[in-house]
Design an enzyme around this catalytic site. Structure first.
Site, PDB file in Angstrom:
ATOM      1  N   LYS A 114     -17.116  17.515 -34.402  1.00 20.72           N
ATOM      2  CA  LYS A 114     -16.100  18.600 -34.256  1.00 20.72           C
ATOM      3  C   LYS A 114     -16.256  19.546 -33.265  1.00 20.72           C
ATOM      4  O   LYS A 114     -15.663  19.880 -32.459  1.00 20.72           O
ATOM      5  CB  LYS A 114     -16.204  19.274 -35.734  1.00 20.72           C
ATOM      6  CG  LYS A 114     -15.623  20.810 -35.691  1.00 20.72           C
ATOM      7  CD  LYS A 114     -16.055  21.477 -37.009  1.00 20.72           C
ATOM      8  CE  LYS A 114     -15.793  23.120 -36.878  1.00 20.72           C
ATOM      9  NZ  LYS A 114     -16.775  23.694 -36.147  1.00 20.72           N
ATOM     10  N   ASN A 115     -17.715  19.900 -33.175  1.00 20.16           N
ATOM     11  CA  ASN A 115     -17.916  20.901 -32.256  1.00 20.16           C
ATOM     12  C   ASN A 115     -17.901  20.508 -30.776  1.00 20.16           C
ATOM     13  O   ASN A 115     -18.000  21.266 -29.801  1.00 20.16           O
ATOM     14  CB  ASN A 115     -19.331  21.605 -32.296  1.00 20.16           C
ATOM     15  CG  ASN A 115     -19.159  22.497 -33.658  1.00 20.16           C
ATOM     16  OD1 ASN A 115     -18.185  22.801 -34.158  1.00 20.16           O
ATOM     17  ND2 ASN A 115     -20.358  22.888 -34.033  1.00 20.16           N
ATOM     18  N   CYS A 147     -15.046  30.638 -39.174  1.00 14.93           N
ATOM     19  CA  CYS A 147     -15.772  30.896 -40.644  1.00 14.93           C
ATOM     20  C   CYS A 147     -16.347  32.279 -40.559  1.00 14.93           C
ATOM     21  O   CYS A 147     -16.728  32.884 -39.623  1.00 14.93           O
ATOM     22  CB  CYS A 147     -16.882  29.695 -40.701  1.00 14.93           C
ATOM     23  SG  CYS A 147     -16.465  28.218 -41.273  1.00 14.93           S
ATOM     24  N   ARG A 200     -20.207  37.364 -35.139  1.00 16.50           N
ATOM     25  CA  ARG A 200     -19.395  36.414 -34.016  1.00 16.50           C
ATOM     26  C   ARG A 200     -18.834  37.331 -32.892  1.00 16.50           C
ATOM     27  O   ARG A 200     -17.830  37.066 -32.467  1.00 16.50           O
ATOM     28  CB  ARG A 200     -18.413  35.497 -34.680  1.00 16.50           C
ATOM     29  CG  ARG A 200     -19.063  34.824 -35.981  1.00 16.50           C
ATOM     30  CD  ARG A 200     -18.532  33.658 -36.478  1.00 16.50           C
ATOM     31  NE  ARG A 200     -18.881  32.464 -35.470  1.00 16.50           N
ATOM     32  CZ  ARG A 200     -18.457  31.363 -35.813  1.00 16.50           C
ATOM     33  NH1 ARG A 200     -17.561  31.034 -36.838  1.00 16.50           N
ATOM     34  NH2 ARG A 200     -18.805  30.149 -35.065  1.00 16.50           N
ATOM     35  N   ASP A 223     -26.162  24.647 -38.717  1.00 19.82           N
ATOM     36  CA  ASP A 223     -25.085  23.766 -39.639  1.00 19.82           C
ATOM     37  C   ASP A 223     -25.337  22.751 -40.416  1.00 19.82           C
ATOM     38  O   ASP A 223     -24.663  22.640 -41.282  1.00 19.82           O
ATOM     39  CB  ASP A 223     -24.250  23.251 -38.472  1.00 19.82           C
ATOM     40  CG  ASP A 223     -23.570  24.351 -37.769  1.00 19.82           C
ATOM     41  OD1 ASP A 223     -23.422  25.472 -37.681  1.00 19.82           O
ATOM     42  OD2 ASP A 223     -23.200  23.960 -36.450  1.00 19.82           O
ATOM     43  N   ARG A 260     -11.482  21.733 -42.304  1.00 17.06           N
ATOM     44  CA  ARG A 260     -11.638  22.093 -40.893  1.00 17.06           C
ATOM     45  C   ARG A 260     -12.747  21.183 -40.045  1.00 17.06           C
ATOM     46  O   ARG A 260     -12.487  20.924 -39.067  1.00 17.06           O
ATOM     47  CB  ARG A 260     -12.057  23.659 -40.641  1.00 17.06           C
ATOM     48  CG  ARG A 260     -10.962  24.443 -41.271  1.00 17.06           C
ATOM     49  CD  ARG A 260     -11.112  25.839 -40.652  1.00 17.06           C
ATOM     50  NE  ARG A 260     -12.089  25.766 -39.602  1.00 17.06           N
ATOM     51  CZ  ARG A 260     -13.110  26.326 -39.194  1.00 17.06           C
ATOM     52  NH1 ARG A 260     -13.305  27.420 -40.105  1.00 17.06           N
ATOM     53  NH2 ARG A 260     -13.921  26.323 -38.113  1.00 17.06           N
TER      54      ARG A 260
HETATM   55  N1  EPU Z   1     -23.479  35.438 -29.956  1.00 17.57           N
HETATM   56  C1  EPU Z   1     -23.476  36.816 -29.522  1.00 17.57           C
HETATM   57  N2  EPU Z   1     -22.724  37.117 -28.396  1.00 17.57           N
HETATM   58  C2  EPU Z   1     -21.983  36.005 -27.942  1.00 17.57           C
HETATM   59  C3  EPU Z   1     -21.957  34.735 -28.461  1.00 17.57           C
HETATM   60  C4  EPU Z   1     -22.827  34.497 -29.506  1.00 17.57           C
HETATM   61  O1  EPU Z   1     -24.144  37.704 -29.901  1.00 17.57           O
HETATM   62  O2  EPU Z   1     -20.875  36.246 -26.795  1.00 17.57           O
HETATM   63  C5  EPU Z   1     -24.651  35.365 -31.099  1.00 17.57           C
HETATM   64  C6  EPU Z   1     -23.864  34.851 -32.578  1.00 17.57           C
HETATM   65  O3  EPU Z   1     -23.532  35.969 -32.885  1.00 17.57           O
HETATM   66  C7  EPU Z   1     -24.867  34.131 -33.163  1.00 17.57           C
HETATM   67  C8  EPU Z   1     -25.661  33.545 -31.837  1.00 17.57           C
HETATM   68  O4  EPU Z   1     -25.377  34.094 -30.791  1.00 17.57           O
HETATM   69  O5  EPU Z   1     -25.874  34.964 -33.725  1.00 17.57           O
HETATM   70  C9  EPU Z   1     -25.039  31.798 -31.573  1.00 17.57           C
HETATM   71  O6  EPU Z   1     -23.775  31.738 -31.228  1.00 17.57           O
HETATM   72  P1  EPU Z   1     -23.448  30.604 -30.321  1.00 17.57           P
HETATM   73  O7  EPU Z   1     -22.502  31.345 -29.513  1.00 17.57           O
HETATM   74  O8  EPU Z   1     -24.404  29.474 -30.079  1.00 17.57           O
HETATM   75  O9  EPU Z   1     -22.402  29.991 -31.589  1.00 17.57           O
HETATM   76  P2  EPU Z   1     -20.837  29.455 -31.386  1.00 17.57           P
HETATM   77  O10 EPU Z   1     -20.706  28.794 -30.153  1.00 17.57           O
HETATM   78  O11 EPU Z   1     -19.820  30.497 -31.765  1.00 17.57           O
HETATM   79  C10 EPU Z   1     -21.108  27.169 -32.241  1.00 17.57           C
HETATM   80  C11 EPU Z   1     -20.622  26.181 -33.572  1.00 17.57           C
HETATM   81  C12 EPU Z   1     -21.149  26.659 -34.789  1.00 17.57           C
HETATM   82  C13 EPU Z   1     -22.725  26.687 -34.728  1.00 17.57           C
HETATM   83  C14 EPU Z   1     -23.037  27.591 -33.291  1.00 17.57           C
HETATM   84  C15 EPU Z   1     -24.925  27.390 -33.398  1.00 17.57           C
HETATM   85  C16 EPU Z   1     -18.298  25.584 -32.536  1.00 17.57           C
HETATM   86  C17 EPU Z   1     -16.943  25.918 -32.604  1.00 17.57           C
HETATM   87  N3  EPU Z   1     -19.159  26.438 -33.258  1.00 17.57           N
HETATM   88  O12 EPU Z   1     -20.798  28.449 -32.654  1.00 17.57           O
HETATM   89  O13 EPU Z   1     -20.861  25.791 -35.689  1.00 17.57           O
HETATM   90  O14 EPU Z   1     -23.216  27.199 -35.809  1.00 17.57           O
HETATM   91  O15 EPU Z   1     -22.396  26.942 -32.023  1.00 17.57           O
HETATM   92  O16 EPU Z   1     -25.046  25.989 -33.328  1.00 17.57           O
HETATM   93  O17 EPU Z   1     -18.735  24.951 -31.557  1.00 17.57           O
HETATM   94  C18 EPU Z   1     -20.069  25.094 -37.848  1.00 17.57           C
HETATM   95  O18 EPU Z   1     -19.886  24.105 -37.130  1.00 17.57           O
HETATM   96  O19 EPU Z   1     -20.022  25.296 -39.159  1.00 17.57           O
HETATM   97  C19 EPU Z   1     -20.344  26.153 -36.841  1.00 17.57           C
HETATM   98  C20 EPU Z   1     -20.451  27.339 -37.236  1.00 17.57           C
END
Ligand code: EPU
Length: 417
Positions: A22-23, A116, A121, A304, A396
Site C-alpha cells: 500500500k505505502n 488515519c 501528522r 504499522d 483502505r
Molecule cells: N512528521 C512531521 N512533519 C512532517 C512529516 C512528518 O513532524 O512534515 C512526523 C510525523 O508527525 C510522525 C513522523 O514524523 O511523527 C513520521 O512521519 P512520516 O512522514 O515518516 O510518515 P508518513 O509518510 O506520513 C508513512 C506511512 C505510514 C507509516 C509512516 C512511518 C504512507 C501513506 N503512510 O506515513 O503508514 O506509519 O510512514 O513508517 O506511506 C499505515 O500504513 O498505517 C501508516 C500510517
C-alpha cells in the site's frame, strides 16, 4: 457502513498470498504524472486508497486503465486543476500530488490531506523542502497553493527521517535544475521502489534506500514501468496471525529481509517460524515468551505492525512492554482489546500488556487501519463472535481480506449495514 463478523478460535492453515505494498502504491500512482505519456504499474493492491488516487488522476484529466492489478496511466492530456477537499481528505497520500504537480507544472492547488487519526501528522518537513527548492507556499483556509518560476536543486536536511517528505522531495526535484541531495532521508524499502519507478522514466537518482539520496534534475521524463514490491505490513499482520492461530500458515510472495525486525522478535518469543526465500511458515505454540518492543524508523520495528503485534503480546506468558515512538495516537484499539478480555494498561505512547489472556468475542470498533487489523486478529483468536464496526478503515489497506482469510479456514463475513 460496513461491519465485519468473525467466528473465532479456529485453526488457520494453508497459503496467504501477499499483494503489492500500500505505502509504495499510494506514492507510485501520483508519481506517474511526472512522466509525459503512459506509465504502467503492476501488482497494484486492490484497496480503497488505490481507488481514491485514481479518482484524483481523473480530476487531473489523466486516462486511467485498471485491469486486475495492472494500472496504466496516460498523462498526455493532464490539466492542472484544483484537487478539492472531498478528494484530498480521503487519504494521507493525496499529498504526493503536491510534490508531483510542483515538479511537473510548478503550480499546485490542493486541500490538506486526510488519513488515519493516529497523531497530529504535520507536513512542515515537506513544505520546508519545497521552499528550499525555490517554491513559495501559501495557505487559504485548508487549501495549499505551491508555486515556483523554477525549481533549483539544493541540499535539504530533513529534521526527521520522514517517509512522506523524502518521497515528495524526490518528486519535486527530479525535474528541477541541478543537483538535490536529501540528507537524513527515510530508508524504507518502499522508497527504493519509488526511486526505481522514477529512474525507469529517465530520472537520475542514486542512494535511495540509504539516508542520503542524490537527484540530478533532467528536462523531461517519459512513461515508465514498475512492479509494486510486496506489502511487508500486510505480510507482518498475517505472520502474527499465524503465531496466534496458525498451523503451518504460509505467508507467500514476500521479501523476508524486509520483515527482519518482526521475525527476530518472533524468534525471541520462541514462536514456531520457518523463514524461506520468498515465504514464511508459522504455527501457534502454547508457551510464547513475553518481550519488549519499541517502534522505530526502518529497519527498526515498524510502527504499522505495532498494533497487530500487541494482540500477540496478550497471548504471551508474562508482562510485555510496548513503546510507540512515531505516532502519538496509536493506542485506539486498546479499549476494544480490553473489552475482549485483554489486560493492557496505556500510559501516553507506551503500554504494558500482561498475558496470557483468554479473549472472547464482543462488539468493537475499528478506529484506524492498523488498529482495525489488530481487532481482526483478536476476533480470529477469541472464542465466540466478534463484530467489528467501521471496517472501512481496514479496507483502505488490506486487499481482499475476507477472501484471503476465508481461504485458510477463517469464518469471516463483511456486511453492509
Ligand atoms: N512528521 C512531521 N512533519 C512532517 C512529516 C512528518 O513532524 O512534515 C512526523 C510525523 O508527525 C510522525 C513522523 O514524523 O511523527 C513520521 O512521519 P512520516 O512522514 O515518516 O510518515 P508518513 O509518510 O506520513 C508513512 C506511512 C505510514 C507509516 C509512516 C512511518 C504512507 C501513506 N503512510 O506515513 O503508514 O506509519 O510512514 O513508517 O506511506 C499505515 O500504513 O498505517 C501508516 C500510517
Amino acid at each position: 457502513m460496513k461491519q465485519m463478523v468473525i467466528e473465532g478460535n479456529n485453526i488457520l492453515t494453508g497459503d496467504i498470498h501477499i499483494g503489492g505494498a500500500k505505502n509504495s502504491a499510494v506514492a507510485l500512482i501520483p508519481a506517474s504524472i511526472l512522466a509525459n505519456g503512459t506509465s504502467t504499474i503492476k501488482n497494484v493492491p486492490n484497496i480503497s486508497d488505490r481507488d481514491a488516487l485514481i479518482d484524483i488522476l481523473k480530476i487531473l484529466n489523466c486516462d486511467v486503465d485498471l485491469e486486475e492489478s495492472t494500472l496504466k496511466i496516460d498523462t498526455t492530456n493532464l490539466k492542472n486543476t484544483l484537487i478539492d477537499e472531498e478528494h484530498s481528505k480521503k487519504l494521507r497520500a493525496s499529498y504526493y500530488f503536491m510534490g508531483a504537480l510542483l515538479g511537473r507544472e510548478k503550480y499546485v492547488e490542493i486541500y490538506i490531506p486526510g488519513g488515519c487519526n493516529i497523531g497530529a501528522r504535520p507536513i512542515d518537513i515537506h513544505i520546508d523542502g519545497f521552499k528550499a527548492l525555490g517554491a513559495t507556499v501559501t495557505t487559504e483556509g485548508n487549501k495549499y497553493i505551491l508555486k515556483a518560476d523554477k525549481l533549483i536543486g539544493t541540499d535539504i536536511y530533513l529534521r526527521f527521517q520522514s517517509v512522506g517528505a523524502t518521497i515528495n522531495l524526490m518528486f519535486a526535484s527530479v525535474l528541477a535544475e541541478g543537483k538535490t541531495i536529501i540528507h537524513n532521508a527515510a530508508k524504507e524499502a518502499e522508497i527504493e521502489n519509488i526511486a526505481d519507478y522514477l529512474i525507469s522514466m529517465g530520472a537520475n537518482i542514486t542512494g535511495a534506500g540509504t539516508d542520503e539520496i542524490t537527484i540530478v534534475g533532467v528536462n523531461k521524463l517519459h512513461g515508465g514501468e514498475i512492479t509494486v514490491l510486496p506489502d511487508r505490513i500486510e505480510a507482518g499482520t498475517y505472520i502474527i496471525l499465524g503465531a496466534l492461530v496458525g498451523k503451518n500458515l504460509c505467508i507467500k510472495s514476500i521479501i523476508p529481509k524486509h520483515l527482519e525486525a518482526l521475525t527476530s522478535k518472533l524468534k525471541d518469543m520462541a514462536s514456531d517460524i520457518t523463514i524461506n526465500e520468498d515465504n514464511i511458515v508459522i504455527s501457534k505454540v502454547d508457551n510464547l515468551k513475553p518481550t519488549n518492543i519499541k517502534t522505530l524508523v526502518y529497519p527498526g520495528f515498524p510502527t504499522d505492525i505495532g498494533q497487530p503485534m500487541s494482540v500477540l503480546l496478550t497471548q504471551a506468558n508474562g508482562t510485555s512492554l510496548f513503546e510507540e515512538t512515531i505516532w502519538e495516537n496509536r493506542m485506539g484499539h486498546v479499549p476494544s482489546l480490553n473489552k475482549m478480555g485483554a489486560n493492557i494498561t496505556v500510559k501516553g505512547m507506551s503500554s504494558m500488556i500482561i498475558g496470557p489472556s483468554k479473549l472472547h468475542g464482543d462488539e468493537v470498533v475499528a478506529t484506524d487501519l492498523r488498529g482495525g487489523a489488530a481487532l481482526v486478529l483478536a476476533g480470529l483468536t477469541a472464542t465466540g463472535t466478534t463484530v467489528i464496526n467501521d471496517v472501512e478503515h481496514i479496507l483502505r489497506g488490506y486487499e481482499n481480506i475476507e477472501e484471503k482469510l476465508a481461504q485458510v479456514g477463517a469464518k469471516i463475513e463483511i456486511k453492509e449495514i
